[in-house]
Scaffold this motif. Structure first.
Motif, PDB file in Angstrom:
ATOM      1  N   LEU A   1      10.013   7.624 -13.715  1.00 17.31           N
ATOM      2  CA  LEU A   1      10.796   6.394 -13.625  1.00 17.31           C
ATOM      3  C   LEU A   1      10.817   5.862 -12.198  1.00 17.31           C
ATOM      4  N   VAL A   2      10.882   6.779 -11.234  1.00 21.84           N
ATOM      5  CA  VAL A   2      10.813   6.363  -9.832  1.00 21.84           C
ATOM      6  C   VAL A   2       9.494   5.635  -9.579  1.00 21.84           C
ATOM      7  N   ALA A   3       8.405   6.207 -10.109  1.00 20.19           N
ATOM      8  CA  ALA A   3       7.096   5.584  -9.929  1.00 20.19           C
ATOM      9  C   ALA A   3       7.067   4.197 -10.562  1.00 20.19           C
TER      10      ALA A   3
ATOM     11  N   LEU B   1      -3.445   9.264 -14.793  1.00 21.85           N
ATOM     12  CA  LEU B   1      -4.756   8.911 -14.258  1.00 21.85           C
ATOM     13  C   LEU B   1      -4.900   7.395 -14.157  1.00 21.85           C
ATOM     14  N   PHE B   2      -4.399   6.663 -15.157  1.00 20.07           N
ATOM     15  CA  PHE B   2      -4.490   5.214 -15.090  1.00 20.07           C
ATOM     16  C   PHE B   2      -3.733   4.695 -13.878  1.00 20.07           C
ATOM     17  N   TRP B   3      -2.552   5.271 -13.619  1.00 17.68           N
ATOM     18  CA  TRP B   3      -1.785   4.812 -12.469  1.00 17.68           C
ATOM     19  C   TRP B   3      -2.523   5.114 -11.160  1.00 17.68           C
TER      20      TRP B   3
ATOM     21  N   VAL C   1      -1.450  -3.369 -12.759  1.00 19.77           N
ATOM     22  CA  VAL C   1      -0.179  -2.756 -12.339  1.00 19.77           C
ATOM     23  C   VAL C   1       0.853  -2.881 -13.462  1.00 19.77           C
ATOM     24  N   ILE C   2       0.914  -4.066 -14.047  1.00 18.00           N
ATOM     25  CA  ILE C   2       1.913  -4.287 -15.100  1.00 18.00           C
ATOM     26  C   ILE C   2       1.619  -3.401 -16.307  1.00 18.00           C
ATOM     27  N   VAL C   3       0.352  -3.343 -16.708  1.00 16.88           N
ATOM     28  CA  VAL C   3      -0.025  -2.441 -17.798  1.00 16.88           C
ATOM     29  C   VAL C   3       0.343  -1.006 -17.430  1.00 16.88           C
ATOM     30  N   GLY C   4       0.082  -0.632 -16.178  1.00 17.10           N
ATOM     31  CA  GLY C   4       0.389   0.713 -15.710  1.00 17.10           C
ATOM     32  C   GLY C   4       1.872   1.024 -15.782  1.00 17.10           C
ATOM     33  N   ILE C   5       2.703   0.034 -15.414  1.00 26.91           N
ATOM     34  CA  ILE C   5       4.154   0.253 -15.495  1.00 26.91           C
ATOM     35  C   ILE C   5       4.546   0.504 -16.940  1.00 26.91           C
ATOM     36  N   GLY C   6       3.957  -0.271 -17.859  1.00 21.72           N
ATOM     37  CA  GLY C   6       4.234  -0.047 -19.275  1.00 21.72           C
ATOM     38  C   GLY C   6       3.872   1.369 -19.696  1.00 21.72           C
TER      39      GLY C   6
ATOM     40  N   THR D   1       0.841  -1.198   0.000  1.00 21.61           N
ATOM     41  CA  THR D   1       0.000   0.000   0.000  1.00 21.61           C
ATOM     42  C   THR D   1       0.874   1.245   0.000  1.00 21.61           C
ATOM     43  N   LEU D   2       1.899   1.253   0.876  1.00 23.41           N
ATOM     44  CA  LEU D   2       2.765   2.428   0.947  1.00 23.41           C
ATOM     45  C   LEU D   2       3.520   2.632  -0.359  1.00 23.41           C
ATOM     46  N   ILE D   3       3.950   1.529  -0.967  1.00 24.36           N
ATOM     47  CA  ILE D   3       4.635   1.626  -2.260  1.00 24.36           C
ATOM     48  C   ILE D   3       3.750   2.315  -3.281  1.00 24.36           C
ATOM     49  N   LEU D   4       2.504   1.865  -3.380  1.00 25.67           N
ATOM     50  CA  LEU D   4       1.625   2.431  -4.407  1.00 25.67           C
ATOM     51  C   LEU D   4       1.278   3.888  -4.101  1.00 25.67           C
ATOM     52  N   LEU D   5       1.056   4.208  -2.820  1.00 27.60           N
ATOM     53  CA  LEU D   5       0.742   5.588  -2.476  1.00 27.60           C
ATOM     54  C   LEU D   5       1.886   6.510  -2.871  1.00 27.60           C
ATOM     55  N   THR D   6       3.118   6.077  -2.574  1.00 27.58           N
ATOM     56  CA  THR D   6       4.276   6.897  -2.905  1.00 27.58           C
ATOM     57  C   THR D   6       4.432   7.040  -4.412  1.00 27.58           C
ATOM     58  N   SER D   7       4.204   5.943  -5.135  1.00 23.93           N
ATOM     59  CA  SER D   7       4.347   6.032  -6.589  1.00 23.93           C
ATOM     60  C   SER D   7       3.278   6.945  -7.175  1.00 23.93           C
TER      61      SER D   7
END
Lengths: 249, 197, 88
Positions: free
Chosen positions: B99-101, B177-179, B146-151, B69-75
């Motif tokens: 890139l950090v995200a 917005l997708f992320w 998540v994987i699509v979002g990283i792409g 959860t913290l990872i996603l909030l920060t990203s």
């Protein structure tokens, strides 16, 4: 339908920016109405075929499955007949889709023709399923194992068949997002709708693994959501195709 | 402290604008509805078999869930900042933050992989408990997003090298917005699976 | 440049801090089984709604969006929260 309204202003507003005459507009409407009528007939067949609309669950016992085909053979046969008519729903609609997409592409309209081929593939599973269900009801006292197998193949074919639709959605997305830059034949939100459909169709791949729950062939993600999503997409697509826009030079 | 959002264009009066391309909200609301349906199905199934679901929930690693959860909030924070900086012309920082995200997103996937591995160590017997079926379904579907979002984030960062005219800014907003959608869905999934009982 | 960054990122930072605090609080509340089931669950759902509202409003910039869009978004939050509480 506005083909003969007042003056030069109206004359410049043509079907989705096309410059053709009123015949084209009329053909579009005939095709759409054919689609609607076939769809309604097919839906009636589906309801008659399966009794009530909710599909039979994959976790029914063999006796329950056999009872489906033995209890009401006449009604089921009529239902299958109507369902066959329903499989004709999309042919003319895919052609309309194809022709408008071809306007966007250049000398090598790869994607448009792929859409046409994929559309044909997409209609086949429903046709196959209808045939198998017909066989089940044709001789209800044939070997139970055979009837069960045909029942399974029929429903699997009908519900585990979103792969062609994934490809169709992908093609729509490619055309609208990347190719349709100058003419603006399609609005961009149509591409996003195709993306949403992609995200809904892909989880359908889990249907073979479940006999109950949302991903079974009678589940919300197995059949109802993909069906709804694709119907809404087709309605939106046809609506944007049929809108009046002045032809771009 | 002034909590007003940085204005989209510094000189504009507050005329409401749709964030990102208008069409992207079709995807966002659509996916929100799809997942809501799945949540409803999950909750309904849980009502029918409360004991098994509770046993499954208790066996989950809560710490890993919180970490995710913290990872996603920060990203999400990084992406929001990146999109805003890009709009203001600071493409370099925007790219770095995107890139950090994406990297944080990768961290999410790795943590998930650890969780899955621990669960699947017992083999296919894990699916006897219907809770685990829903667990893998919900988190698995989310992981695909998540994987699509990283792409999408990686694509965004690649295009951030070029000048940011308004059309491109809108695309960046849409990607962001997708992320945020991915983050938002996890905000519901995490308590639903790991905490509520 | 650093000054501009710092000033414009301030609201995002505040929102992020609130989100993290809410998440940690939910974790704490949910982890303890002494706090009665219903109040704990209610608090967790409230935190969910708050977090999504903040993400939508600030990260997704819905505060500057047309009212209909923001309203629809918030309606979804309300609907899902009610649904979770009802089916709990």
């Amino acid at each position: 339908m506005g083909s003969s309204s007042s003056g030069g202003g109206e004359r410049s507003m043509a079907l989705n920016g096309l410059d053709d005459g009123p015949e084209t507009l009329r053909d579009h409407w005939i095709a759409i109405w054919m689609g609607i009528i076939f769809l309604v007939v097919g839906s009636i067949g589906l309801v008659a075929l399966c009794g009530i609309l909710p599909f039979p669950s994959p976790s029914l016992s063999p006796d329950q499955v056999l009872a489906i085909y033995r209890d009401n053979p006449i009604r089921m046969r009529i239902g299958v007949l109507l369902l066959f008519i329903g499989t004709m729903t999309f042919n003319q609609l895919y052609t309309i889709q194809f022709l408008h997409m071809r306007r966007v592409e250049g000398r090598f309209p790869i994607w448009s023709y792929t859409l046409l081929c994929t559309g044909i593939m997409a209609a086949l599973p429903a046709w196959l399923a209808s045939l198998l269900w017909l066989a089940c009801t044709f001789r209800p006292d044939s070997d139970p194992g055979t009837i069960l197998l045909l029942h399974d193949i029929g429903f699997l074919a009908f519900t585990f068949s979103t792969l062609p639709f994934v490809v169709i959605a992908q093609i729509c997305y490619i055309i609208v997002f990347f190719r349709d830059r100058t003419q603006r034949v399609f609005p961009r939100w149509l591409a996003y709708m195709a993306v949403l459909d992609l995200l809904i169709f892909v989880p359908n791949a889990l249907v073979p693994f479940f006999k109950s729950g949302p991903f079974a062939w009678n589940g919300v993600m197995g059949i109802y959501l993909p069906l709804t999503a694709y119907s809404v997409f087709m309605i939106c697509f046809m609506t944007t195709v049929m809108r009046k826009r002045s032809p771009k030079s | 402290m002034n909590l007003e959002l940085p204005q989209r264009e510094l000189s504009k009066a507050s005329k409401p604008e749709v964030p990102g391309e208008e069409g992207v909200w079709v995807v966002i609301f659509g996916e929100m509805i799809v997942f809501s349906i799945l949540f409803a199905v999950f909750l309904d199934a849980r009502q029918k078999d409360a004991a098994a679901f509770e046993a499954g929930r208790a066996a989950l690693d809560l710490t890993l869930g919180v970490v995710n959860t913290l990872i996603l909030l920060t990203s999400s924070f990084a992406v929001a900042a990146a999109v805003d900086l890009y709009r203001k012309g600071d493409a370099w920082s925007a790219r770095a933050l995107t890139l950090v995200a994406a990297l944080l997103g990768l961290g999410f996937c790795i943590t998930k992989a650890f969780e899955y591995k621990a669960k699947l160590a017992a083999g296919a017997a894990v699916f006897d408990n219907p809770f685990h079926v829903y667990y893998f379904l919900l988190t698995g579907l989310h992981l695909v997003h998540v994987i699509v979002g990283i792409g999408i984030l990686l694509t965004m960062s690649a295009y951030m090298g070029r000048p940011g005219h308004p059309a491109r800014q809108r695309l960046m907003e849409s990607g962001g917005l997708f992320w945020h959608l991915v983050d938002l869905l996890w905000i519901v999934i995490f308590p639903l699976l790991y905490i509520l009982h | 440049m650093a000054g501009i960054m710092h000033r414009s990122l301030a609201p995002f930072s505040v929102v992020w801090a609130v989100l993290v605090a809410s998440s940690l609080s939910s974790w704490r509340i949910g982890g303890q089984s002494e706090l009665g089931s219903l109040p704990a669950d209610l608090l967790v759902v409230i935190f969910i709604a708050l977090k999504i509202h903040l993400i939508g409003g600030y990260f997704m910039e819905l505060r500057h969006a047309p009212r209909l869009l923001t309203l629809t978004f918030n309606l979804w939050i309300a609907a899902v929260s009610i649904m979770i509480l009802a089916l709990l």
